[in-house]
Design an enzyme around this catalytic site. Structure first.
Site, short mmCIF file in Angstrom:
data_model
loop_
_atom_site.label_atom_id
_atom_site.label_comp_id
_atom_site.label_asym_id
_atom_site.label_seq_id
_atom_site.Cartn_x
_atom_site.Cartn_y
_atom_site.Cartn_z
N SER A 34 5.46 -2.73 5.37
CA SER A 34 4.19 -1.99 5.43
C SER A 34 3.05 -2.74 6.11
O SER A 34 2.06 -2.13 6.49
CB SER A 34 3.76 -1.55 4.03
OG SER A 34 3.31 -2.65 3.28
N LYS A 74 -1.84 -5.42 1.06
CA LYS A 74 -2.45 -4.37 1.88
C LYS A 74 -3.74 -4.89 2.50
O LYS A 74 -4.22 -5.96 2.17
CB LYS A 74 -2.76 -3.13 1.04
CG LYS A 74 -1.57 -2.51 0.34
CD LYS A 74 -0.56 -1.95 1.30
CE LYS A 74 0.67 -1.45 0.55
NZ LYS A 74 1.81 -1.25 1.40
#
Length: 162
Positions: A34, A74
């Protein structure tokens, strides 16, 4: 008794290491894709747990978020009180265009709504292949365990990431 005195420095060292790992810094491993291209699967980074003790996360910081069942790495995109929108692969914050310095971003159109107080919108850099705030929603500051930017392994990738 003499043997016990010899062990005291080792015991103190062990306690200090445990305290540092619990409250200051810790290694963290990148799982999944990701954050590609910025981070690669299995990169090992240093998590700075003290980064947000006295200040708040900033836009584009790379953070570790504690979700209920896992920890994820993230990038902070939206801050409290903001509205985030992606249109034609461009980031808009409160209607104003903001440049991102991440190569090869491909972000589907998205609109966040107003981000609540003490909450953040976090996204992966691999926008088409990331389980992130668009799916699990905003994260509270208390869920952010710290900031990470230093890759320490593999040795060929040692360095700071933005």
């Amino acid at each position: 008794m003499e043997k016990m005195k010899e062990l005291i420095p080792y015991i103190i060292t062990l306690i200090i290491i445990i305290l540092i790992k619990s409250f200051v810094i810790a290694p963290i491993r990148v799982n999944g894709t990701s954050m590609v291209p910025t981070l690669q699967p299995k990169d090992i980074m240093i998590l700075n747990r003290t980064a947000y003790y006295t200040k708040n996360p900033k836009r584009f910081d790379i953070v570790v978020v504690n979700l209920e069942d896992e920890k994820v790495i993230k990038r902070v995109i939206g801050l409290p009180g903001e509205e985030i929108e992606y249109h034609d692969n461009t980031l808009y914050v409160n209607g104003k265009k903001v440049k991102e310095n991440i190569k090869n971003l491909d972000t589907a159109d998205y609109k966040s709504g107003k981000i609540p107080k003490n909450s953040y919108l976090v996204l992966g850099d691999n926008r088409r292949g990331s389980y992130d705030g668009r799916m699990f929603g905003f994260v509270k500051k208390s869920q952010i365990e710290g900031k990470t930017s230093l890759t320490i392994f593999p040795f060929s990738r040692i360095g700071f990431r933005n």
